[in-house]
Write a protein that holds these residues in place. Structure first.
Motif, mmCIF file in Angstrom:
data_model
loop_
_atom_site.group_PDB
_atom_site.id
_atom_site.type_symbol
_atom_site.label_atom_id
_atom_site.label_comp_id
_atom_site.label_asym_id
_atom_site.label_seq_id
_atom_site.Cartn_x
_atom_site.Cartn_y
_atom_site.Cartn_z
ATOM 1 N N VAL A 1 7.280 63.950 87.464
ATOM 2 C CA VAL A 1 8.517 63.224 87.157
ATOM 3 C C VAL A 1 9.153 62.762 88.470
ATOM 4 N N SER A 2 9.944 61.725 88.369
ATOM 5 C CA SER A 2 10.680 61.251 89.543
ATOM 6 C C SER A 2 11.849 62.200 89.781
ATOM 7 N N ARG A 3 11.878 62.783 90.973
ATOM 8 C CA ARG A 3 12.984 63.703 91.270
ATOM 9 C C ARG A 3 14.310 62.951 91.292
ATOM 10 N N ILE A 4 14.244 61.717 91.767
ATOM 11 C CA ILE A 4 15.490 60.937 91.841
ATOM 12 C C ILE A 4 16.013 60.667 90.429
ATOM 13 N N ASP A 5 15.135 60.193 89.527
ATOM 14 C CA ASP A 5 15.584 59.888 88.159
ATOM 15 C C ASP A 5 16.102 61.143 87.464
ATOM 16 N N PHE A 6 15.369 62.259 87.629
ATOM 17 C CA PHE A 6 15.783 63.504 86.973
ATOM 18 C C PHE A 6 17.166 63.922 87.485
ATOM 19 N N THR A 7 17.348 63.843 88.797
ATOM 20 C CA THR A 7 18.615 64.293 89.391
ATOM 21 C C THR A 7 19.779 63.420 88.918
ATOM 22 N N ARG A 8 19.557 62.116 88.882
ATOM 23 C CA ARG A 8 20.620 61.205 88.437
ATOM 24 C C ARG A 8 20.987 61.486 86.969
ATOM 25 N N CYS A 9 19.952 61.711 86.172
ATOM 26 C CA CYS A 9 20.173 62.009 84.755
ATOM 27 C C CYS A 9 20.966 63.319 84.623
ATOM 28 N N LEU A 10 20.589 64.316 85.405
ATOM 29 C CA LEU A 10 21.284 65.608 85.354
ATOM 30 C C LEU A 10 22.753 65.464 85.769
ATOM 31 N N LEU A 11 22.998 64.730 86.840
ATOM 32 C CA LEU A 11 24.384 64.588 87.310
ATOM 33 C C LEU A 11 25.231 63.881 86.256
ATOM 34 N N ARG A 12 24.623 62.937 85.535
ATOM 35 C CA ARG A 12 25.381 62.239 84.475
ATOM 36 C C ARG A 12 25.685 63.192 83.316
ATOM 37 N N HIS A 13 24.705 64.013 82.927
ATOM 38 C CA HIS A 13 24.970 64.977 81.846
ATOM 39 C C HIS A 13 26.008 66.015 82.275
ATOM 40 N N LEU A 14 25.912 66.457 83.517
ATOM 41 C CA LEU A 14 26.917 67.406 84.014
ATOM 42 C C LEU A 14 28.303 66.778 83.936
ATOM 43 N N ASP A 15 28.365 65.515 84.305
ATOM 44 C CA ASP A 15 29.637 64.808 84.332
ATOM 45 C C ASP A 15 30.241 64.668 82.928
ATOM 46 N N VAL A 16 29.389 64.291 81.972
ATOM 47 C CA VAL A 16 29.862 64.122 80.588
ATOM 48 C C VAL A 16 30.400 65.456 80.063
ATOM 49 N N LEU A 17 29.643 66.537 80.301
ATOM 50 C CA LEU A 17 30.060 67.846 79.794
ATOM 51 C C LEU A 17 31.288 68.362 80.538
ATOM 52 N N TYR A 18 31.372 68.067 81.820
ATOM 53 C CA TYR A 18 32.534 68.536 82.591
ATOM 54 C C TYR A 18 33.799 67.804 82.135
ATOM 55 N N GLU A 19 33.668 66.532 81.860
ATOM 56 C CA GLU A 19 34.812 65.764 81.345
ATOM 57 C C GLU A 19 35.259 66.357 79.986
ATOM 58 N N LEU A 20 34.275 66.683 79.129
ATOM 59 C CA LEU A 20 34.594 67.312 77.844
ATOM 60 C C LEU A 20 35.315 68.641 78.054
ATOM 61 N N TYR A 21 34.817 69.411 79.011
ATOM 62 C CA TYR A 21 35.387 70.722 79.299
ATOM 63 C C TYR A 21 36.847 70.579 79.758
ATOM 64 N N LEU A 22 37.082 69.612 80.630
ATOM 65 C CA LEU A 22 38.443 69.437 81.153
ATOM 66 C C LEU A 22 39.399 68.940 80.076
ATOM 67 N N THR A 23 38.894 68.113 79.161
ATOM 68 C CA THR A 23 39.798 67.508 78.183
ATOM 69 C C THR A 23 39.867 68.300 76.870
ATOM 70 N N GLN A 24 38.749 68.936 76.483
ATOM 71 C CA GLN A 24 38.729 69.611 75.170
ATOM 72 C C GLN A 24 38.423 71.099 75.238
ATOM 73 N N GLY A 25 38.180 71.594 76.441
ATOM 74 C CA GLY A 25 37.941 73.033 76.563
ATOM 75 C C GLY A 25 36.473 73.422 76.364
ATOM 76 N N PHE A 26 36.269 74.722 76.147
ATOM 77 C CA PHE A 26 34.914 75.274 76.155
ATOM 78 C C PHE A 26 34.132 74.983 74.870
ATOM 79 N N VAL A 27 34.835 74.805 73.741
ATOM 80 C CA VAL A 27 34.133 74.718 72.448
ATOM 81 C C VAL A 27 33.021 73.642 72.436
ATOM 82 N N PRO A 28 33.310 72.380 72.812
ATOM 83 C CA PRO A 28 32.228 71.385 72.762
ATOM 84 C C PRO A 28 31.076 71.692 73.725
ATOM 85 N N VAL A 29 31.412 72.369 74.821
ATOM 86 C CA VAL A 29 30.360 72.730 75.792
ATOM 87 C C VAL A 29 29.463 73.805 75.175
#
Ligand code: BTN
Length: 326
Positions: free
Chosen positions: A242-270
């Motif tokens: 796998v491309s390490r660059i593509d995997f890393t970018r994908c991971l950072l985006r998922h982390l970001d989406v979940l972190y935004e959810l965590y900050l706005t809606q708390g732990f439940v959606p995470v």
């Protein structure tokens, strides 16, 4: 301009030029350095594995890139809100978690990501080592400063595990699951490990380091012999690198989406995201914790991510940490 920034700027010029040439004069103007200095920087990029053609009257053209997690490659048009606002890369370091701690203490912004091609002292949980050979895997530490009490810090482990699981599933259709509390498995073999470390006072988190190691293109002979669990990599599980660059970018985006959810809606959606990869609900397990072994059926997880077990006598046990086996 640091070496890293100069490289990033040249790679960005190449990216904008696509298949075209970028003149030496243009690079020299952009970096504010002499043409000889430009030539030296191009040589450095070639040493890193970039294939760069040089034609006297036209300039330089990028023909091929190595799969290096350089900031210019990882953060270009990443589009995240929090995670990856600053990306720092080391060809080699002892542990990205240690570098992230230094950055955390010196006030680096939330979302700073430290990446390394290899680690000489990669840290695993419970004082173990995390095997970190060069050129094949992802070793990342993400600095966050969530406005929650330190007792909730373990919630962020579920966040990184869910983000890794989503990334693995999106990169290849593989049977991904999470092992409570913080491993990610493919077909029952460990593909990623997480090591979150906290710096806090009684009521306030100064920062958290989310340490993430994912086995991407590691081959069987690169795994240490004394592994506690069967392990795998994306390459071993799919037969494709796998491309390490593509995997890393994908991971950072998922982390970001979940972190935004965590900050706005708390732990439940995470926790819900994490639960969608958890396959032990209703199953009998053995848990080793606090020097004792408990046998029970997994009833679920509570608000802090503690494992809830129903024991043989019908009583309930709340397990905060431990090693769970089906
Ligand atoms: C485990 O034991 O399962 C946790 C392994 C965590 C490894 C990652 S690699 C990036 C970061 N830097 C470290 O030194 N450890 C974590």
């Amino acid at each position: 301009m640091t070496v890293q920034n100069a490289r990033s700027t040249i790679l960005e010029l190449f990216r904008v030029a696509g298949d075209g040439f970028v003149s030496g004069a243009r690079i020299s103007r952009t970096l504010g350095v002499s043409r000889t200095a430009v030539w030296k920087k191009i040589e450095q990029l070639r040493l890193l594995g970039y294939a760069i053609e040089a034609v006297p009257s036209k300039g330089y053209r990028l023909q091929g890139s190595p799969d290096l997690l350089l900031p210019a490659e990882v953060s270009n048009a990443l589009g995240t809100r929090h995670i990856g606002r600053q990306v720092i890369y080391f060809a080699q370091t002892d542990s990205t978690n240690l570098r992230a701690h230094e950055l955390g203490k010196s006030g680096a912004p939330e979302g700073t990501v430290v990446l390394a091609d290899s680690q000489t002292a990669g840290k695993g949980r419970l004082g173990r080592r995390w095997s970190s050979p060069a050129g094949v895997n992802l070793y990342a530490s993400v600095l966050v400063r969530p406005p929650v009490a330190p007792r909730h810090a373990s919630q962020l482990t579920f966040l990184s595990a869910a983000a890794v699981a989503r990334t693995v599933a999106e990169t290849a259709s593989l049977p991904v699951s999470v092992k409570w509390p913080n491993d990610v498995l493919v077909a029952g073999r460990k593909i990623a490990g997480l090591l979150n470390e906290l710096d806090a006072e009684t009521e306030r988190i100064h920062y958290l380091v989310l340490g993430i190691g994912v086995n991407l293109n590691m081959t069987a002979d690169q795994f240490p012999e004394d592994l506690r669990y069967p392990a795998t990599s994306m390459l071993l599980a799919t037969g494709r690198s796998v491309s390490r660059i593509d995997f890393t970018r994908c991971l950072l985006r998922h982390l970001d989406v979940l972190y935004e959810l965590y900050l706005t809606q708390g732990f439940v959606p995470v926790l819900e995201a994490w639960m969608s990869y958890f396959d032990l609900i209703g199953r009998a397990v053995e848990v080793d914790y606090h020097d004792r072994r408990v046998v029970g059926t997994v009833a679920g997880l509570d608000d802090d991510g503690a494992l809830l077990l129903v024991l043989g006598d019908g009583s309930r046990e709340r397990v905060l940490a431990g090693d769970v086996r089906p």
